[in-house]
Design a protein around this motif. Sequence first.
Motif, mmCIF file in Angstrom:
data_model
loop_
_atom_site.group_PDB
_atom_site.id
_atom_site.type_symbol
_atom_site.label_atom_id
_atom_site.label_comp_id
_atom_site.label_asym_id
_atom_site.label_seq_id
_atom_site.Cartn_x
_atom_site.Cartn_y
_atom_site.Cartn_z
ATOM 1 N N GLY A 10 0.830 -1.152 -0.280
ATOM 2 C CA GLY A 10 -0.031 -0.405 0.020
ATOM 3 C C GLY A 10 0.924 1.452 0.189
ATOM 4 N N HIS A 11 2.392 1.354 0.783
ATOM 5 C CA HIS A 11 2.587 2.467 0.786
ATOM 6 C C HIS A 11 4.100 2.553 0.081
ATOM 7 C CE1 HIS A 11 3.195 -0.849 3.494
ATOM 8 N NE2 HIS A 11 3.858 -0.373 4.367
ATOM 9 N N MET A 12 4.035 1.776 -1.327
ATOM 10 C CA MET A 12 5.385 1.435 -2.313
ATOM 11 C C MET A 12 5.383 2.687 -2.600
ATOM 12 S SD MET A 12 6.907 -0.663 -2.723
ATOM 13 C CE MET A 12 8.841 -1.303 -3.702
ATOM 14 N N ALA A 13 4.652 3.042 -3.160
ATOM 15 C CA ALA A 13 3.957 4.881 -3.617
ATOM 16 C C ALA A 13 4.771 5.803 -2.803
ATOM 17 C CB ALA A 13 3.323 5.001 -4.286
ATOM 18 N N LYS A 14 4.444 5.801 -1.095
ATOM 19 C CA LYS A 14 5.388 6.797 -0.831
ATOM 20 C C LYS A 14 6.765 6.571 -0.583
ATOM 21 C CE LYS A 14 4.647 8.618 4.523
ATOM 22 N NZ LYS A 14 4.603 7.897 5.078
ATOM 23 N N THR A 15 7.332 5.393 -0.240
ATOM 24 C CA THR A 15 8.547 4.507 0.296
ATOM 25 C C THR A 15 9.125 5.416 -1.518
ATOM 26 O OG1 THR A 15 8.185 2.727 0.900
ATOM 27 C CG2 THR A 15 10.137 2.808 -0.118
ATOM 28 N N ILE A 16 9.283 5.021 -2.649
ATOM 29 C CA ILE A 16 9.186 5.421 -3.973
ATOM 30 C C ILE A 16 9.671 7.237 -3.460
ATOM 31 C CG2 ILE A 16 9.107 5.860 -6.207
ATOM 32 C CD1 ILE A 16 8.005 2.704 -6.437
ATOM 33 N N ARG A 17 8.626 7.896 -3.145
ATOM 34 C CA ARG A 17 9.012 8.952 -3.295
ATOM 35 C C ARG A 17 9.460 9.788 -2.114
ATOM 36 N NH1 ARG A 17 3.755 9.798 -3.179
ATOM 37 N NH2 ARG A 17 3.239 9.726 -0.601
ATOM 38 N N GLN A 18 10.115 8.911 -1.262
ATOM 39 C CA GLN A 18 10.800 8.792 0.199
ATOM 40 C C GLN A 18 12.310 8.333 -1.135
ATOM 41 O OE1 GLN A 18 9.086 6.420 3.219
ATOM 42 N NE2 GLN A 18 9.181 8.261 4.248
ATOM 43 N N LEU A 19 12.591 7.577 -1.467
ATOM 44 C CA LEU A 19 14.137 6.996 -1.758
ATOM 45 C C LEU A 19 14.279 8.550 -3.106
ATOM 46 C CD1 LEU A 19 13.705 3.308 -2.220
ATOM 47 C CD2 LEU A 19 14.871 4.465 -0.245
ATOM 48 N N ASP A 20 13.290 8.353 -3.970
ATOM 49 C CA ASP A 20 13.805 10.165 -4.853
ATOM 50 C C ASP A 20 14.181 11.254 -3.982
ATOM 51 O OD1 ASP A 20 13.615 9.176 -7.572
ATOM 52 O OD2 ASP A 20 11.314 9.875 -7.142
ATOM 53 N N GLU A 21 13.651 11.787 -2.500
ATOM 54 C CA GLU A 21 14.206 12.585 -2.233
ATOM 55 C C GLU A 21 15.080 12.472 -1.316
ATOM 56 O OE1 GLU A 21 11.123 13.419 0.996
ATOM 57 O OE2 GLU A 21 9.845 13.661 -1.152
ATOM 58 N N GLN A 22 15.994 11.066 -1.221
ATOM 59 C CA GLN A 22 16.895 11.243 -0.446
ATOM 60 C C GLN A 22 18.706 10.863 -1.558
ATOM 61 O OE1 GLN A 22 18.025 10.168 2.541
ATOM 62 N NE2 GLN A 22 16.394 9.810 3.561
ATOM 63 N N ASN A 23 17.822 10.562 -2.589
ATOM 64 C CA ASN A 23 18.783 10.513 -3.715
ATOM 65 C C ASN A 23 19.538 11.730 -4.002
ATOM 66 O OD1 ASN A 23 20.181 9.642 -6.028
ATOM 67 N ND2 ASN A 23 18.279 8.740 -7.208
#
Length: 293
Positions: A10-23
């Motif tokens: 369910g929260h995969m999309a959120k994780t991807i957003r967070q990882l993009d920010e970390q990048n």
Amino acid sequence: MRANIHWFPGHMAKTIRQLDEQNKLIDLVIEIVDSRIPNSSRNPLVDKIFANKPKLMILNKKDLADPKITAKWINYYQQHGQMAITLNSKDLQIKKEIIAKIYEVLAPKINKALTRGIKNPKLKVLIIGIPNVGKSTFINALIKRQSAKVGNKPGVTKGQQWLKLNEQIDLVDTPGILWPKFDDPQVALNLAFTRSIKEDILPKEEVAFGALKFFYQHYFAPLKEIYQLTYNPDVNLDDEVTVFNLMLEMQTNKFKVKSEDNIDRIVNDFLNHLWNNQLGLVSFESPLKENNE
Ligand SMILES: Nc1nc2c(ncn2[C@@H]2O[C@H](COP(=O)(O)OP(=O)(O)O)[C@@H](O)[C@H]2O)c(=O)[nH]1
Ligand SMILES: [Mg+2]
């Protein structure tokens, strides 16, 4: 494995957003995988999101994997120009080696900074991996105080903070939860074999059947030793009834009680042996072919 697994992203999309920010913030990705299933225990999104970053692969839990196959994996990564090392994160002496590796992988960045007159540039390292590969154990081995929570069940890491490895290097754990990819039934089975999927949602009998087939073909010795099976080269493991009967035979041998149709006891016993790593050093995935050998 039939996909009746409902702990789904369910929260995969959120994780991807967070990882993009970390990048934007990080200099290096350390991707941790399970040595026994280096492909099944990763999410290909990591390569997509961090395509522009240097990466160090860590094949963790090397103490549980088949050393011959682990060597093949290291060779495979070398051939693909990917820096990779094997590790037992429970070994508390790994810090020196890891720091040296980080400097090695980031040498280009450090040299570039030097030419600009910056002597000790800050190095930010993201630790990433699916649940249960050993991220917290790894971080704890590097940072003295018990900073990252360790669990023997998937999904323990929550929240996020930067941790100081030395004056120059900062580490951060994966934000959010990066789920593995379940679409491929063999991947789901591999995750189940290595206890990377929560026990309570597993179709146990199916996992035990899959494991029995795998051990019969690749690591017969523990089946002989623990369950007194005799190897038959002509056995047809694609036939469910045959596998069921092998299970029954194991159950009779081990518990000395005959049953006509109930294999619950042996399913539990076999899975416990598997999950407590009592079937020897085993790798479920080899590098040359997509699934198993
Ligand atoms: N044998 C072995 N077990 C490990 C290793 N690294 C972690 N573990 C175990 O794997 C389980 C999950 O570890 P954890 O650090 O919580 O994983 P995380 O979910 O990725 O943070 C725990 O039971 C650890 O003790 C290793 O290198 N070897
Ligand atoms: Mg954790």
